[in-house]
Design an enzyme around this catalytic site. Structure first.
Site, mmCIF file in Angstrom:
data_model
loop_
_atom_site.group_PDB
_atom_site.id
_atom_site.type_symbol
_atom_site.label_atom_id
_atom_site.label_comp_id
_atom_site.label_asym_id
_atom_site.label_seq_id
_atom_site.Cartn_x
_atom_site.Cartn_y
_atom_site.Cartn_z
ATOM 1 N N SER A 7 0.856 -1.182 0.000
ATOM 2 C CA SER A 7 0.000 0.000 0.000
ATOM 3 C C SER A 7 0.895 1.236 0.000
ATOM 4 C CB SER A 7 -0.873 0.014 1.247
ATOM 5 O OG SER A 7 -1.336 1.326 1.468
ATOM 6 N N HIS A 32 -1.303 -1.417 -4.317
ATOM 7 C CA HIS A 32 -2.556 -1.123 -3.593
ATOM 8 C C HIS A 32 -2.643 0.382 -3.323
ATOM 9 C CE1 HIS A 32 -5.889 -2.243 -0.876
ATOM 10 N NE2 HIS A 32 -5.434 -1.287 -0.070
ATOM 11 N N ASP A 34 -4.878 3.450 -1.711
ATOM 12 C CA ASP A 34 -5.935 3.741 -0.738
ATOM 13 C C ASP A 34 -6.524 5.128 -0.963
ATOM 14 O OD1 ASP A 34 -5.988 1.390 1.005
ATOM 15 O OD2 ASP A 34 -3.915 1.939 1.453
ATOM 16 N N MET A 36 -9.210 7.850 0.091
ATOM 17 C CA MET A 36 -10.018 8.198 1.270
ATOM 18 C C MET A 36 -10.622 9.594 1.088
ATOM 19 S SD MET A 36 -7.504 6.897 4.291
ATOM 20 C CE MET A 36 -6.636 5.316 4.187
ATOM 21 N N HIS A 65 -8.473 0.804 -3.690
ATOM 22 C CA HIS A 65 -9.327 0.552 -2.536
ATOM 23 C C HIS A 65 -10.072 1.843 -2.207
ATOM 24 C CE1 HIS A 65 -9.371 -0.589 2.062
ATOM 25 N NE2 HIS A 65 -10.573 -0.501 1.546
ATOM 26 N N MET A 67 -12.210 4.005 -0.178
ATOM 27 C CA MET A 67 -12.820 4.245 1.136
ATOM 28 C C MET A 67 -13.561 5.570 1.048
ATOM 29 S SD MET A 67 -9.637 2.840 3.359
ATOM 30 C CE MET A 67 -8.566 2.932 1.933
ATOM 31 N N MET A 136 -10.973 -6.326 5.859
ATOM 32 C CA MET A 136 -10.199 -5.319 6.597
ATOM 33 C C MET A 136 -9.838 -5.895 7.965
ATOM 34 S SD MET A 136 -9.771 -2.601 4.755
ATOM 35 C CE MET A 136 -8.876 -1.756 6.054
ATOM 36 N N ASP A 174 -6.166 -6.715 4.555
ATOM 37 C CA ASP A 174 -5.606 -5.355 4.556
ATOM 38 C C ASP A 174 -5.616 -4.778 5.972
ATOM 39 O OD1 ASP A 174 -4.833 -2.764 4.002
ATOM 40 O OD2 ASP A 174 -6.574 -2.278 2.750
HETATM 41 C C1 DX5 Z 1 -6.050 1.352 5.847
HETATM 42 C C2 DX5 Z 1 -5.640 1.030 4.429
HETATM 43 C C3 DX5 Z 1 -4.513 0.088 4.332
HETATM 44 C C4 DX5 Z 1 -3.251 0.561 4.988
HETATM 45 C C5 DX5 Z 1 -2.497 -0.619 5.469
HETATM 46 O O1 DX5 Z 1 -7.241 2.028 5.851
HETATM 47 O O2 DX5 Z 1 -6.717 0.463 3.715
HETATM 48 O O3 DX5 Z 1 -4.279 -0.314 2.993
HETATM 49 O O4 DX5 Z 1 -2.438 1.310 4.153
HETATM 50 O O5 DX5 Z 1 -1.398 -0.176 6.186
HETATM 51 P P1 DX5 Z 1 -0.648 -1.104 7.232
HETATM 52 O O6 DX5 Z 1 -0.122 -2.296 6.452
HETATM 53 O O7 DX5 Z 1 0.424 -0.221 7.749
HETATM 54 O O8 DX5 Z 1 -1.642 -1.527 8.271
HETATM 55 ZN ZN ZN Z 2 -6.290 -0.497 1.697
#
Ligand code: DX5
Ligand code: ZN
Length: 216
Positions: A7, A32, A34, A36, A65, A67, A136, A174
């Site tokens: 990620s 990956h 993320d 948000m 991903h 969110m 998750m 994840d």
């Molecule tokens: C959290 C994200 C993850 C995050 C994982 O909301 O969806 O992808 O980056 O990070 P680590 O591996 O540090 O938990």
């Molecule tokens: Zn993620």
């Protein structure tokens, strides 16, 4: 085959293209990303323009991903930005079946993510139509959190449903995955492993990815 999906949330955003290049060079299988929105989760990251701008730095699949609330509104934008897998949260969409079909209509892979508190049975009907389920193992929003132990049994539940209903299903985990617990999540049935802080720790990407793979 088990795939490692770093990620970029833990990357240096001032040189994101370069970091994505490095991830591919050092053995990542999937990138990956993320996204948000500050609504579905408290944090805000990036959107389609950033993804589009780093697309050229890697030939690996981009696993986006989302969110974000009502992700259906932005599917086309993320497809155009270069997503190969689009993951939407079950909790963020009142019309998840419609959104899954919409994603698939673009010829890319569709996935549903479940927050830690959401039961696997909520998406049982969708399993035959999905390319991937994302479990998750932390509450979404931030990197570097601790793995929530009951996520392991949810991975097993998805694995059992996959055996019965969709043997090609990808099962992604994840949050909080590191060299200590990677073997455990794989033994439960996960085959796409997201790792943020465990990959970028001490800025030693090559060594960290090697260690994660060794831990399998
Ligand atoms: C959290 C994200 C993850 C995050 C994982 O909301 O969806 O992808 O980056 O990070 P680590 O591996 O540090 O938990
Ligand atoms: Zn993620």
């Amino acid at each position: 085959m088990i795939k490692i999906a770093p990620s970029v949330l833990s990357a240096d955003f001032s040189k994101l293209g370069y970091q994505v290049e490095e991830l591919q060079k050092y053995g990542a299988d999937i990138i990956h990303l993320d996204v948000m929105d500050g609504r579905f989760v408290p944090n805000i990251t990036f959107g389609p323009p950033i993804i589009k701008s780093i697309r050229k730095y890697s030939t690996l699949p981009f696993d986006v991903h989302l969110m974000i609330e009502e992700p259906g509104r932005y599917i086309e934008d993320f497809v155009k930005a270069g997503a190969d897998i689009l993951t939407v949260h079950y909790e963020a969409d009142r019309h998840i079946d419609r959104t899954i079909n919409y994603i698939k209509s673009f010829g890319i892979k569709a996935a549903v993510a479940l927050n830690p508190g959401t039961p696997v049975k909520n998406i049982e009907n969708l399993i035959p139509y999905l390319d991937m389920v994302l479990i998750m193992s932390v509450n979404p929003g931030f990197g570097g959190q601790k793995f929530i132990s009951y996520a392991s049994s949810k991975i097993q539940e998805v694995k059992n449903l996959s055996n019965e209903l969709n043997p090609n299903l990808l099962i992604e985990v994840d949050g909080g995955v590191d060299i200590e617990n990677i073997k455990q999540v794989v033994d439960c049935g996960a085959n796409v492993i997201v790792a943020g802080s465990a990959v970028f720790k001490h800025n030693k990407i090559e060594e960290n990815i090697k260690n994660l793979k060794r831990g399998l």
